[in-house]
Write a protein that holds these residues in place. Structure first.
Motif, short mmCIF file in Angstrom:
data_model
loop_
_atom_site.label_atom_id
_atom_site.label_comp_id
_atom_site.label_asym_id
_atom_site.label_seq_id
_atom_site.Cartn_x
_atom_site.Cartn_y
_atom_site.Cartn_z
N UNK A 198 -35.45 -28.16 -82.82
CA UNK A 198 -35.37 -28.22 -84.28
C UNK A 198 -36.45 -29.11 -84.87
N UNK A 199 -36.96 -30.04 -84.07
CA UNK A 199 -37.97 -30.97 -84.56
C UNK A 199 -39.39 -30.47 -84.32
N UNK A 200 -39.52 -29.33 -83.64
CA UNK A 200 -40.85 -28.82 -83.29
C UNK A 200 -41.25 -27.66 -84.20
N UNK A 201 -42.55 -27.47 -84.35
CA UNK A 201 -43.07 -26.41 -85.19
C UNK A 201 -43.22 -25.12 -84.37
N UNK A 202 -42.08 -24.57 -83.98
CA UNK A 202 -42.09 -23.34 -83.18
C UNK A 202 -40.92 -22.46 -83.61
N UNK A 203 -40.99 -21.21 -83.22
CA UNK A 203 -39.86 -20.29 -83.43
C UNK A 203 -38.95 -20.35 -82.21
N UNK A 204 -37.66 -20.38 -82.43
CA UNK A 204 -36.74 -20.31 -81.29
C UNK A 204 -35.52 -19.47 -81.65
N UNK A 205 -34.95 -18.84 -80.65
CA UNK A 205 -33.78 -18.00 -80.81
C UNK A 205 -32.73 -18.42 -79.80
N UNK A 206 -31.50 -18.00 -80.04
CA UNK A 206 -30.39 -18.35 -79.16
C UNK A 206 -29.70 -17.08 -78.68
N UNK A 207 -29.49 -17.00 -77.38
CA UNK A 207 -28.70 -15.92 -76.77
C UNK A 207 -27.46 -16.55 -76.15
N UNK A 208 -26.29 -16.16 -76.64
CA UNK A 208 -25.05 -16.73 -76.13
C UNK A 208 -24.58 -15.95 -74.91
N UNK A 209 -24.11 -16.69 -73.90
CA UNK A 209 -23.54 -16.07 -72.70
C UNK A 209 -22.12 -16.59 -72.52
N UNK A 210 -21.34 -15.90 -71.70
CA UNK A 210 -19.93 -16.28 -71.54
C UNK A 210 -19.58 -16.69 -70.11
N UNK A 211 -20.56 -16.63 -69.19
CA UNK A 211 -20.27 -17.04 -67.82
C UNK A 211 -21.56 -17.40 -67.11
N UNK A 212 -21.41 -17.98 -65.92
CA UNK A 212 -22.54 -18.31 -65.07
C UNK A 212 -22.59 -17.39 -63.84
N UNK A 213 -21.80 -16.35 -63.81
CA UNK A 213 -21.61 -15.59 -62.59
C UNK A 213 -22.84 -14.76 -62.23
N UNK A 214 -23.02 -14.55 -60.91
CA UNK A 214 -24.08 -13.68 -60.42
C UNK A 214 -23.94 -12.28 -61.02
N UNK A 215 -22.69 -11.80 -61.10
CA UNK A 215 -22.44 -10.43 -61.53
C UNK A 215 -22.94 -10.18 -62.94
N UNK A 216 -22.86 -11.19 -63.81
CA UNK A 216 -23.22 -11.00 -65.21
C UNK A 216 -24.62 -11.50 -65.55
N UNK A 217 -25.25 -12.25 -64.65
CA UNK A 217 -26.55 -12.84 -64.95
C UNK A 217 -27.60 -11.79 -65.27
N UNK A 218 -27.61 -10.68 -64.53
CA UNK A 218 -28.59 -9.63 -64.78
C UNK A 218 -28.41 -9.04 -66.17
N UNK A 219 -27.18 -8.94 -66.61
CA UNK A 219 -26.90 -8.42 -67.95
C UNK A 219 -27.47 -9.32 -69.03
N UNK A 220 -27.34 -10.65 -68.83
CA UNK A 220 -27.91 -11.57 -69.83
C UNK A 220 -29.43 -11.44 -69.86
N UNK A 221 -30.04 -11.28 -68.69
CA UNK A 221 -31.49 -11.15 -68.62
C UNK A 221 -31.96 -9.89 -69.34
N UNK A 222 -31.27 -8.78 -69.12
CA UNK A 222 -31.65 -7.54 -69.80
C UNK A 222 -31.48 -7.67 -71.31
N UNK A 223 -30.38 -8.28 -71.74
CA UNK A 223 -30.13 -8.46 -73.17
C UNK A 223 -31.19 -9.35 -73.81
N UNK A 224 -31.61 -10.37 -73.09
CA UNK A 224 -32.62 -11.28 -73.62
C UNK A 224 -33.90 -10.53 -74.00
#
Length: 325
Positions: A198-224
């Motif tokens: 928030x203090x830097x002069x850059x653009x940033x976005x947030x992607x919310x995830x609901x778990x740390x599991x191996x099974x769902x990690x690939x899904x977060x990466x694709x969504x990102x």
């Protein structure tokens, strides 16, 4: 199975004498003690810890609850706990809750039935008040609470450090993967990163995830990459997600770290084995486990002047998913 009666028969003494030797309770002559130890060795007798604890009305058993044994971070915690307990003459009972409240309750009941003298918990349901009725020492590990002693790392500083590193290395469009809302350390990391971004002069976005599991990690990466295809810097919620993002980025033809820089969190062993190797924020998992065990042992022994909370430092481990200076 060899019983204590078999040992007594082999040594030519009473069962009570065997118990005194095993529990180091009461006088036993040196010659008799030697005969007992020789009989134990000959018969390869292993005393039942639960039975012994019932006999003495105390035990050397400690319960450890983990939320997900498949996440490589938690076995590192457990190893630190186990090594320290073993060094101090205690034994470990392990429970894996799979983030399920009922399983956690079942394990707590199992611990109590096995006469544990204390519990270490790294799960996320302490706020459900499920530990309040226990009359046992409790230490939280990688979790925090105002109600119980805790050992944890400085997650907020970890988030700040990850964000600061990407900013300093020239990232202009950063995506922050927010960890599960019910996991307080994940939210601490998120808040720390947000403070820095928030203090830097850059653009940033947030992607919310609901778990740390191996099974769902690939899904977060694709969504990102579906949502933020032009991102040039990612702060992953943990190393598992960070490694999944590496794989997806390479599939999409992105060059790492030229086109995309990635920072994970935890420094699990796989971080140094993936390609390219993952830069990450290291938590001292093994030492955290040791410290939690030491703290619980002090509580079991009712020592004075015990620290209520132990916060441990984090550090940046630079590998090949961030640019060199």
């Amino acid at each position: 199975m060899v019983t204590i009666k078999d040992v007594a028969r082999e040594a030519g003494v009473s069962v009570a004498t065997i118990s005194r030797v095993l529990n180091d309770n009461g006088y036993v002559g040196s010659d008799t003690r030697k005969k007992v130890m020789e009989a134990i060795a000959k018969l390869n007798y292993s005393p039942n810890e639960v039975a012994r604890s019932l006999y003495k009305r105390e035990s050397r058993l400690i319960g450890l609850l983990l939320p997900d044994i498949t996440n490589p971070f938690f076995p590192q915690l457990a190893r630190g706990v186990e090594d320290e307990l073993s060094r101090s003459g205690f034994r470990l009972l392990l429970g894996n809750s799979d983030e399920n409240v009922q399983k956690e309750l079942d394990y707590i009941q199992t611990f109590v039935q096995n006469n544990v003298v204390g519990i270490i918990s790294a799960t996320n349901h302490v706020d459900y008040k499920i530990y309040d009725a226990l009359k046992l020492p409790l230490v939280l590990l990688d979790r925090t609470s105002e109600d119980y002693p805790a050992v944890y790392s400085d997650g907020r500083e970890g988030g700040r450090l990850a964000a600061r590193t990407l900013i300093e290395k020239g990232a202009k469009r950063i995506t922050l993967v927010k960890g599960p809302a019910h996991v307080k350390p994940a939210q601490d990391r998120f808040q720390g990163a947000i403070e820095e971004l928030s203090q830097a002069d850059i653009d940033f976005s947030v992607l919310s995830s609901t778990s740390y599991s191996f099974e769902e990690a690939q899904g977060w990466a694709e969504e990102l990459f579906e949502k933020f295809s032009d991102t040039d810097g990612v702060i992953a919620s943990n190393d598992i997600v960070g490694i999944a993002i590496i794989h997806e980025a390479l599939k999409l033809g992105k060059k790492i770290p030229e086109d995309l820089q990635i920072i994970g969190y935890d420094d699990i062993p796989q971080s140094s084995l993936c390609y390219p190797t993952l830069s990450t924020i290291r938590q001292p998992a093994y030492e955290m486990g040791r410290q939690a065990a030491q703290l619980l042992i002090k509580m079991v022994k009712k020592e004075q002047g015990i620290e209520h909370t132990i916060q441990m430092p984090v550090e940046l481990v630079e590998r090949n998913t961030t640019r060199k200076e």
